[in-house]
Design an enzyme around this catalytic site. Structure first.
Site, PDB file in Angstrom:
ATOM      1  CE  LYS A  76      -2.559   1.491   3.669  1.00 11.62           C
ATOM      2  NZ  LYS A  76      -3.723   1.645   4.568  1.00 11.62           N
ATOM      3  NE  ARG A 119      -5.377  -1.297   7.011  1.00  8.96           N
ATOM      4  CZ  ARG A 119      -4.694  -0.381   7.696  1.00  8.96           C
ATOM      5  NH1 ARG A 119      -5.250   0.291   8.679  1.00  8.96           N
ATOM      6  NH2 ARG A 119      -3.436  -0.147   7.401  1.00  8.96           N
ATOM      7  N   GLY A 232      -6.240   6.850  16.230  1.00  6.72           N
ATOM      8  CA  GLY A 232      -5.767   8.020  15.482  1.00  6.72           C
ATOM      9  C   GLY A 232      -4.260   8.213  15.455  1.00  6.72           C
ATOM     10  CB  SER A 306      -5.451   0.299  15.847  1.00  9.33           C
ATOM     11  OG  SER A 306      -5.435   0.613  14.489  1.00  9.33           O
TER      12      SER A 306
HETATM   13  N1  NAD Z   1      -4.679   2.922  13.020  1.00  7.84           N
HETATM   14  C1  NAD Z   1      -4.904   2.860  11.739  1.00  7.84           C
HETATM   15  O1  NAD Z   1      -4.810   1.809  11.110  1.00  7.84           O
HETATM   16  C2  NAD Z   1      -5.340   4.093  11.017  1.00  7.84           C
HETATM   17  C3  NAD Z   1      -5.804   3.989   9.706  1.00  7.84           C
HETATM   18  C4  NAD Z   1      -6.277   5.122   9.075  1.00  7.84           C
HETATM   19  C5  NAD Z   1      -6.253   6.345   9.727  1.00  7.84           C
HETATM   20  N2  NAD Z   1      -5.749   6.418  10.981  1.00  7.84           N
HETATM   21  C6  NAD Z   1      -5.689   7.697  11.696  1.00  7.84           C
HETATM   22  O2  NAD Z   1      -6.976   7.937  12.256  1.00  7.84           O
HETATM   23  C7  NAD Z   1      -7.189   9.342  12.390  1.00  7.84           C
HETATM   24  C8  NAD Z   1      -8.530   9.700  11.777  1.00  7.84           C
HETATM   25  O3  NAD Z   1      -8.486   9.429  10.386  1.00  7.84           O
HETATM   26  P1  NAD Z   1      -9.663   9.958   9.447  1.00  7.84           P
HETATM   27  O4  NAD Z   1      -9.376   9.439   8.089  1.00  7.84           O
HETATM   28  O5  NAD Z   1     -10.960   9.698  10.080  1.00  7.84           O
HETATM   29  O6  NAD Z   1      -9.363  11.540   9.485  1.00  7.84           O
HETATM   30  P2  NAD Z   1     -10.399  12.725   9.302  1.00  7.84           P
HETATM   31  O7  NAD Z   1      -9.599  13.938   9.003  1.00  7.84           O
HETATM   32  O8  NAD Z   1     -11.485  12.316   8.351  1.00  7.84           O
HETATM   33  O9  NAD Z   1     -11.085  12.883  10.764  1.00  7.84           O
HETATM   34  C9  NAD Z   1     -10.384  13.278  11.899  1.00  7.84           C
HETATM   35  C10 NAD Z   1     -11.325  14.134  12.748  1.00  7.84           C
HETATM   36  O10 NAD Z   1     -10.719  14.353  14.023  1.00  7.84           O
HETATM   37  C11 NAD Z   1     -11.116  15.658  14.462  1.00  7.84           C
HETATM   38  N3  NAD Z   1     -10.246  16.098  15.545  1.00  7.84           N
HETATM   39  C12 NAD Z   1      -8.976  16.574  15.489  1.00  7.84           C
HETATM   40  N4  NAD Z   1      -8.534  16.847  16.732  1.00  7.84           N
HETATM   41  C13 NAD Z   1      -9.538  16.537  17.590  1.00  7.84           C
HETATM   42  C14 NAD Z   1      -9.680  16.587  18.986  1.00  7.84           C
HETATM   43  N5  NAD Z   1      -8.697  17.036  19.780  1.00  7.84           N
HETATM   44  N6  NAD Z   1     -10.845  16.177  19.533  1.00  7.84           N
HETATM   45  C15 NAD Z   1     -11.854  15.734  18.762  1.00  7.84           C
HETATM   46  N7  NAD Z   1     -11.775  15.667  17.406  1.00  7.84           N
HETATM   47  C16 NAD Z   1     -10.623  16.066  16.842  1.00  7.84           C
HETATM   48  C17 NAD Z   1     -11.045  16.500  13.197  1.00  7.84           C
HETATM   49  O11 NAD Z   1     -11.786  17.696  13.325  1.00  7.84           O
HETATM   50  C18 NAD Z   1     -11.616  15.522  12.150  1.00  7.84           C
HETATM   51  O12 NAD Z   1     -13.011  15.692  11.973  1.00  7.84           O
HETATM   52  C19 NAD Z   1      -5.994  10.005  11.706  1.00  7.84           C
HETATM   53  O13 NAD Z   1      -5.056  10.375  12.689  1.00  7.84           O
HETATM   54  C20 NAD Z   1      -5.421   8.911  10.830  1.00  7.84           C
HETATM   55  O14 NAD Z   1      -4.059   9.071  10.560  1.00  7.84           O
HETATM   56  C21 NAD Z   1      -5.305   5.320  11.641  1.00  7.84           C
END
Ligand code: NAD
Length: 335
Positions: A76, A119, A232, A306
C-alpha cells in the site's frame, strides 16, 4: 494458482466505487481476524512501514506485506496529509498493488482510501469482539471524520449498539456526522457531546479516531469495564490516551514491533517509567489464537492500540479482488 484465487491473465483496476460494491464490513471483519492470527503466529512477512516525511504537508507510507498462506503479497502506498480536509480533499489517499505470490504477477491495483477506512474499522471490530463486554451498547466516538463513520459501521456488526455520543473539535463536522448517520441508523440514538468527557462518561465502548496529537481520554472519565479502540495517533510524539488510562488498562496491540516504533500512546508512558515493555507486548492476534488472555475481569478496562499494518491491507485487498472477479466488477487491463 494457489489457494482458490480466481484465474485471470490481466490486472484488475478497482476504483472506490468498485470497492464499495464488493467489500462488505462483515466479510472484511472475518478476513482481518484471520490475518491478525496468521500475523501473530509468524505466518506472514511484513517489514515495519517506511515513512517519508513530506515537509509542510504530512507523510507518505510505503507498506509492503506477504501472506504466503493466502497466495498473495503487495504494497500500500498512501499519503497522510492531515490538513487536506481544509482543502476539500481526504486526509488519506493512495493505492494498493496486489500481487500473486507464485510469480509476483500483479493481480490488481485499487484505491487505498476506502480500503483503509474499512480495514481499520474491521480491525477495531475484531478487537472489540474479542475484548469488549458482550452487552456493550453505548458507544462514544471522539472525532467524526472518515474513520468515525467506518467504526460506527464496524462496531454495529459486533455489539448490540443502542446509543452513540459524538464529539469532534469541529462542532459542525460532528453535527453533520449525526445528521447523516442518524438517517442511516434509525435504530440508534445519537447525541452531540459538548466535550470528550461528556461523550466518554457512561460509554461502554470508546473509539478515538482523531488527528489530535494530545490526549482526548482521561482515566477519570472512564466507566468500569469500558473497551477503547485507540486508532488516530501513529507517531512516537502523538497520542490520544493519557498515561493513567494506558497504565490501568489491559493493552493489546496490532503489532508489538510497529507499536513500539510508532505508538506515542504507549511509548510516552513507557518512557515516563509508568510500566515496563511487558505491559504493551501482547498482540490481538495472540488473543485470537488463544495463546494470550484477553479481558480478565468484567471491571477491567481494555485498550486496543491500532497503528495499522500492511497485512490488513493485503488481506482486505485479496478479499476485494476475489469478490470483484466473481461478480465481474472492475476494469481489467493488460499492463
Ligand atoms: N490505526 C490505523 O490503522 C489508522 C488507519 C487510518 C487512519 N488512521 C488515523 O486515524 C485518524 C482519523 O483518520 P480519518 O481518516 O478519520 O481523518 P479525518 O480527518 O477524516 O477525521 C479526523 C477528525 O478528528 C477531528 N479532531 C482533530 N482533533 C480533535 C480533537 N482534539 N478532539 C476531537 N476531534 C478532533 C477532526 O476535526 C476531524 O473531523 C488520523 O489520525 C489517521 O491518521 C489510523
Amino acid at each position: 494458482m494457489m489457494n482458490n484465487l480466481p484465474e485471470a491473465t490481466m490486472t484488475l483496476i478497482l476504483t472506490r466505487q468498485h470497492l464499495e460494491q464488493v467489500l462488505t464490513m462483515r466479510d472484511c471483519i472475518e478476513a482481518i481476524a484471520d490475518v491478525m492470527r496468521r500475523f501473530s503466529l509468524g505466518e506472514t512477512v511484513m517489514p515495519v512501514r517506511l515513512m517519508t516525511p513530506v515537509p509542510g504537508r504530512g507523510s507518505h507510507a510505503a507498506m509492503p506485506a506477504a501472506i504466503p498462506g493466502l497466495g498473495v503479497l503487495g504494497i500500500k502506498s498512501i499519503t497522510i496529509f492531515p490538513t487536506n480536509p481544509e482543502r476539500g480533499a481526504p486526509a488519506i489517499l493512495g493505492l494498493v498493488i496486489l500481487n500473486e505470490s507464485n510469480t509476483g504477477r500483479p493481480l490488481a491495483v485499487m484505491d487505498a482510501a476506502y480500503l483503509t477506512a474499512v480495514r481499520t474499522a474491521a480491525a477495531s471490530a475484531v478487537a472489540t469482539r474479542a475484548l469488549a463486554r458482550p452487552d456493550a451498547s453505548a458507544l462514544a466516538l471522539i472525532g467524526a471524520g472518515v474513520q468515525a463513520g467506518s467504526h460506527l459501521w464496524a462496531l454495529s456488526e459486533v455489539r448490540p449498539l443502542r446509543s452513540v455520543a459524538v464529539y469532534d473539535i469541529d462542532r459542525l463536522v460532528a453535527e453533520r456526522f449525526i445528521e447523516t448517520k442518524s438517517r442511516r441508523h434509525p435504530e440508534l440514538t445519537f447525541r452531540l457531546a459538548a466535550s470528550p468527557e461528556d461523550a466518554i462518561r457512561g460509554a461502554d465502548l470508546v473509539c478515538t479516531v482523531t488527528t489530535s496529537q494530545t490526549p482526548v481520554v482521561d482515566l477519570n472519565w472512564l466507566k468500569e469495564g469500558v473497551h477503547i479502540n485507540a486508532v488516530g495517533a501513529h507517531t512516537p510524539e502523538a497520542r490520544e490516551l493519557d498515561s493513567a488510562t494506558v497504565t490501568a488498562a489491559r493493552v493489546l496491540v496490532d503489532s508489538r514491533e510497529a507499536a513500539l516504533k510508532e505508538a506515542g500512546d504507549l511509548i510516552i508512558p513507557l518512557q515516563e517509567g509508568r510500566f515496563g515493555a511487558e505491559h504493551i507486548r501482547d498482540e490481538i492476534g495472540e488473543v485470537l489464537a488463544g495463546i494470550k488472555p484477553g479481558r480478565t475481569s468484567d471491571a477491567q478496562i481494555t485498550v486496543y492500540k491500532s497503528v495499522g499494518i500492511a497485512v490488513q491491507d493485503i488481506a482486505a485487498a485479496r478479499l476485494a479482488y476475489e469478490r470483484a472477479v466473481s461478480l465481474g466488477v472492475g476494469v481489467p487491463v493488460e499492463l
